[in-house]
Design a protein around this motif. Structure first.
Motif, PDB file in Angstrom:
ATOM      1  N   VAL A  45       0.858  -1.177   0.000  1.00  0.00           N
ATOM      2  CA  VAL A  45       0.000   0.000   0.000  1.00  0.00           C
ATOM      3  C   VAL A  45       0.900   1.236   0.000  1.00  0.00           C
ATOM      4  O   VAL A  45       1.557   1.526   1.003  1.00  0.00           O
ATOM      5  CB  VAL A  45      -0.948   0.021   1.209  1.00  0.00           C
ATOM      6  CG1 VAL A  45      -1.846   1.254   1.146  1.00  0.00           C
ATOM      7  CG2 VAL A  45      -1.770  -1.258   1.275  1.00  0.00           C
ATOM      8  N   ASP A  46       0.934   1.949  -1.157  1.00  0.00           N
ATOM      9  CA  ASP A  46       1.787   3.138  -1.314  1.00  0.00           C
ATOM     10  C   ASP A  46       3.233   2.856  -0.905  1.00  0.00           C
ATOM     11  O   ASP A  46       3.898   3.662  -0.239  1.00  0.00           O
ATOM     12  CB  ASP A  46       1.243   4.314  -0.505  1.00  0.00           C
ATOM     13  CG  ASP A  46      -0.064   4.845  -1.071  1.00  0.00           C
ATOM     14  OD1 ASP A  46      -0.301   4.662  -2.287  1.00  0.00           O
ATOM     15  OD2 ASP A  46      -0.849   5.421  -0.301  1.00  0.00           O
ATOM     16  N   LYS A  50       3.084  -5.699   3.294  1.00  0.00           N
ATOM     17  CA  LYS A  50       2.623  -6.572   4.371  1.00  0.00           C
ATOM     18  C   LYS A  50       2.370  -7.955   3.786  1.00  0.00           C
ATOM     19  O   LYS A  50       1.716  -8.085   2.749  1.00  0.00           O
ATOM     20  CB  LYS A  50       1.337  -6.015   4.986  1.00  0.00           C
ATOM     21  CG  LYS A  50       0.724  -6.883   6.067  1.00  0.00           C
ATOM     22  CD  LYS A  50      -0.571  -6.255   6.579  1.00  0.00           C
ATOM     23  CE  LYS A  50      -1.220  -7.114   7.665  1.00  0.00           C
ATOM     24  NZ  LYS A  50      -2.494  -6.520   8.142  1.00  0.00           N
ATOM     25  N   LYS A  51       2.910  -9.016   4.449  1.00  0.00           N
ATOM     26  CA  LYS A  51       2.743 -10.384   3.954  1.00  0.00           C
ATOM     27  C   LYS A  51       1.475 -10.974   4.574  1.00  0.00           C
ATOM     28  O   LYS A  51       1.241 -10.876   5.784  1.00  0.00           O
ATOM     29  CB  LYS A  51       3.951 -11.233   4.304  1.00  0.00           C
ATOM     30  CG  LYS A  51       3.929 -12.625   3.692  1.00  0.00           C
ATOM     31  CD  LYS A  51       5.203 -13.409   4.014  1.00  0.00           C
ATOM     32  CE  LYS A  51       6.388 -12.829   3.256  1.00  0.00           C
ATOM     33  NZ  LYS A  51       7.602 -13.689   3.427  1.00  0.00           N
ATOM     34  N   PRO A  72     -12.993   4.301  -4.200  1.00  0.00           N
ATOM     35  CA  PRO A  72     -13.444   4.175  -5.595  1.00  0.00           C
ATOM     36  C   PRO A  72     -12.388   4.587  -6.612  1.00  0.00           C
ATOM     37  O   PRO A  72     -12.421   4.144  -7.760  1.00  0.00           O
ATOM     38  CB  PRO A  72     -14.673   5.089  -5.657  1.00  0.00           C
ATOM     39  CG  PRO A  72     -14.526   6.022  -4.498  1.00  0.00           C
ATOM     40  CD  PRO A  72     -13.819   5.250  -3.426  1.00  0.00           C
ATOM     41  N   LYS A  73     -11.432   5.433  -6.212  1.00  0.00           N
ATOM     42  CA  LYS A  73     -10.409   5.874  -7.158  1.00  0.00           C
ATOM     43  C   LYS A  73      -9.034   5.288  -6.869  1.00  0.00           C
ATOM     44  O   LYS A  73      -8.082   5.571  -7.589  1.00  0.00           O
ATOM     45  CB  LYS A  73     -10.327   7.397  -7.176  1.00  0.00           C
ATOM     46  CG  LYS A  73     -11.508   8.080  -7.836  1.00  0.00           C
ATOM     47  CD  LYS A  73     -11.245   9.568  -7.977  1.00  0.00           C
ATOM     48  CE  LYS A  73     -12.371  10.260  -8.733  1.00  0.00           C
ATOM     49  NZ  LYS A  73     -12.090  11.714  -8.898  1.00  0.00           N
ATOM     50  N   ASP A  74      -8.944   4.474  -5.802  1.00  0.00           N
ATOM     51  CA  ASP A  74      -7.672   3.808  -5.536  1.00  0.00           C
ATOM     52  C   ASP A  74      -7.346   2.859  -6.690  1.00  0.00           C
ATOM     53  O   ASP A  74      -8.240   2.251  -7.293  1.00  0.00           O
ATOM     54  CB  ASP A  74      -7.723   3.027  -4.229  1.00  0.00           C
ATOM     55  CG  ASP A  74      -7.795   3.942  -3.005  1.00  0.00           C
ATOM     56  OD1 ASP A  74      -7.446   5.136  -3.153  1.00  0.00           O
ATOM     57  OD2 ASP A  74      -8.199   3.464  -1.929  1.00  0.00           O
ATOM     58  N   LYS A  75      -6.083   2.702  -6.981  1.00  0.00           N
ATOM     59  CA  LYS A  75      -5.669   1.813  -8.075  1.00  0.00           C
ATOM     60  C   LYS A  75      -5.087   0.529  -7.484  1.00  0.00           C
ATOM     61  O   LYS A  75      -4.242   0.574  -6.585  1.00  0.00           O
ATOM     62  CB  LYS A  75      -4.642   2.500  -8.975  1.00  0.00           C
ATOM     63  CG  LYS A  75      -5.189   3.732  -9.673  1.00  0.00           C
ATOM     64  CD  LYS A  75      -4.188   4.335 -10.628  1.00  0.00           C
ATOM     65  CE  LYS A  75      -4.030   3.470 -11.860  1.00  0.00           C
ATOM     66  NZ  LYS A  75      -3.161   4.105 -12.876  1.00  0.00           N
ATOM     67  N   LEU A  90       0.293  -7.728  -4.451  1.00  0.00           N
ATOM     68  CA  LEU A  90      -0.882  -6.915  -4.770  1.00  0.00           C
ATOM     69  C   LEU A  90      -0.523  -5.467  -4.444  1.00  0.00           C
ATOM     70  O   LEU A  90      -0.287  -5.120  -3.284  1.00  0.00           O
ATOM     71  CB  LEU A  90      -2.092  -7.371  -3.946  1.00  0.00           C
ATOM     72  CG  LEU A  90      -3.391  -6.590  -4.195  1.00  0.00           C
ATOM     73  CD1 LEU A  90      -3.903  -6.848  -5.599  1.00  0.00           C
ATOM     74  CD2 LEU A  90      -4.452  -6.972  -3.161  1.00  0.00           C
ATOM     75  N   LYS A  91      -0.473  -4.622  -5.486  1.00  0.00           N
ATOM     76  CA  LYS A  91      -0.085  -3.224  -5.294  1.00  0.00           C
ATOM     77  C   LYS A  91      -1.320  -2.334  -5.211  1.00  0.00           C
ATOM     78  O   LYS A  91      -2.189  -2.391  -6.079  1.00  0.00           O
ATOM     79  CB  LYS A  91       0.812  -2.757  -6.442  1.00  0.00           C
ATOM     80  CG  LYS A  91       2.156  -3.479  -6.479  1.00  0.00           C
ATOM     81  CD  LYS A  91       3.021  -2.948  -7.618  1.00  0.00           C
ATOM     82  CE  LYS A  91       4.370  -3.655  -7.635  1.00  0.00           C
ATOM     83  NZ  LYS A  91       5.235  -3.156  -8.735  1.00  0.00           N
TER      84      LYS A  91
END
Length: 346
Positions: A45-46, A50-51, A72-75, A90-91
Motif C-alpha cells: 500500500v503506497d 505486508k505479507k 473508488p479511485k484507488d488503483k 498486490l499493489k
C-alpha cells in the motif's frame, strides 16, 4: 480403483487395521486440499508492504478478510476480482488530494494516477499540444499539488500591406548645380503578410509575422541633383560647367617647330582626333590634352583663351597640362606658359 482398494484391504488386513488405514488416507487428502488452497501474498500500500497468508480465491476477499478498504479511485494491480496466485504482490495506490485550475474553474480532486497528464485524462480534462500545464505533464502527482492548465490558441491573420518605395539621389551633370529634378516617380509595392496571434485563456499575449509574399515590387523615386556650376566669363554670357581645373597651359601652332611637320605633309595641321587644328575666336578652338586627365572630345572654357575642344595630344602634354592652338608663332610666343582656370562644360 476404489473397489480394488477395498478388496485389497479385506484380503490382507483385519477390520481394525483397515479402519485406521482409511482414516489416515482421508486425513492425507484433507491436508493436501488445505495446502493446495493456502497461499502467501504481499500487499503493498503506497510502497509499504505486508505479507498475508490466505485461503481466499480472489484479491477482493483477501482485502475484505484483512480489513483493508479500497476507495473508488484507488488503483489496485492485479484487479480485485482476479484469482489469487501464490507468492504474488498486490499493489495498492491510494488517491491524493490535488487542486486543478482550468477553464476558469477551481476543482478539488482525488486521484491515484502516476502523473499530472494521466490525472487530467482520467478526470476528462482535455489538453491540447499547445496548452501550458504546470507542473509539467509528466510531473509525479503528489498530495496537495496545485495544477494549472493555461489554454493556448493561435489565429493566423492574412492581410495586404504596402512596401514603401525608396528615394535615391543621383548626380546629374546636365542639371544646374543645387537644382533638384524628379527623374522617376516612386510607387509603393505590396506584400501579403500572415501574422500569428497567440492567445492564453482568451487574452492576446503575442503576435508575430510568420510569412511574407511580395505581390508587387516597389519602384524607386529618382531625384537628380544638379552638379552643373555656373560661371560668368569677364566677357560673354554665363556658362554652366561640371568641373573646374587649374592647369599649366602652353601654346603651339601647325609649323615645323611645334609639330615636326611641314606644309605638304599629309598629317600637317591634323589633330590626333583627325580634325584640322583651328583657332576660332568666339567658337571652339583645338587644344591638346592628356586623355587620361581630359578625354578627347571634351568641351572646355579656358580663361584668357575662350571656348575649346580637346582634339589633340602631344608627347610633352602629360598630366595636369594642356597645349593651346594658335594660328601664328607670334601668338604662341605672346602666350608663353601660364597657369589658367579650365572649366569642363556640357
Amino acid at each position: 480403483m476404489v473397489e480394488k482398494f477395498k478388496t485389497y484391504l479385506k484380503k490382507y488386513f483385519p477390520i481394525g487395521l483397515r479402519v485406521e488405514i482409511i482414516a489416515v488416507v482421508i486425513l492425507s487428502v484433507l491436508i493436501g486440499v488445505i495446502f493446495s488452497t493456502r497461499k502467501t501474498i504481499v500487499v503493498s500500500v503506497d510502497g509499504r508492504s505486508k505479507k498475508i497468508t490466505t485461503f481466499c480465491s480472489t484479491y477482493r476477499k483477501v482485502l475484505d478478510n484483512s480489513g483493508i478498504s479500497i476507495g473508488p479511485k484507488d488503483k489496485v494491480k492485479p484487479s480485485l476480482d482476479s484469482r489469487v496466485e501464490n507468492n504474488t504482490t498486490l499493489k495498492i495506490k491510494r488517491v491524493v488530494k490535488v487542486k486543478v485550475e482550468a477553464d476558469n474553474k477551481k476543482l478539488n480532486l482525488e486521484s491515484a494516477e502516476d502523473n499530472v497528464e494521466d490525472m487530467l485524462k482520467a478526470e476528462k480534462i482535455g489538453i491540447s499540444k499547445l496548452d501550458i500545464v504546470y507542473p509539467s505533464r509528466k510531473h509525479e502527482l503528489k498530495k496537495g499539488m496545485n495544477v494549472v492548465v493555461t489554454r493556448v490558441k493561435t489565429k493566423d491573420i492574412k492581410e495586404d500591406r504596402p512596401i514603401n518605395y525608396d528615394t535615391i539621389l543621383k548626380s546629374d551633370e546636365q542639371v544646374e548645380n543645387g537644382t533638384k529634378k524628379v527623374v522617376q516617380e516612386g510607387q509603393n509595392g505590396e506584400k501579403e503578410t500572415v501574422t500569428r496571434v497567440v492567445y492564453q485563456n482568451g487574452k492576446e499575449v503575442s503576435k508575430k509575422v510568420i510569412s511574407e509574399i511580395i505581390k508587387k515590387q516597389p519602384v524607386q523615386k529618382v531625384i537628380a541633383i544638379g552638379t552643373l556650376t555656373n560661371y560668368t566669363p569677364s566677357r560673354g554670357t554665363n556658362l554652366n560647367y561640371v568641373e573646374s581645373l587649374q592647369m599649366r597651359a602652353t601654346a603651339y601652332t601647325a609649323d615645323y617647330a611645334s609639330t615636326g611637320k611641314n606644309p605638304g605633309d599629309p598629317a600637317f595641321g591634323i589633330t590626333a582626333s583627325g580634325t584640322v587644328a583651328r583657332r576660332n575666336n568666339g567658337d571652339y578652338s583645338s587644344v591638346a590634352v592628356d586623355p587620361r586627365v581630359i578625354p578627347l572630345g571634351t568641351k572646355l572654357y579656358i580663361e584668357g583663351y575662350g571656348y575649346a575642344i580637346a582634339e589633340d595630344t602631344g608627347g610633352a602634354i602629360k598630366g595636369n597640362r594642356l597645349d593651346l592652338f594658335f594660328d601664328s608663332s607670334s601668338e604662341v610666343d605672346n602666350w608663353g606658359v601660364r597657369w589658367v582656370n579650365v572649366y569642363v562644360i556640357r
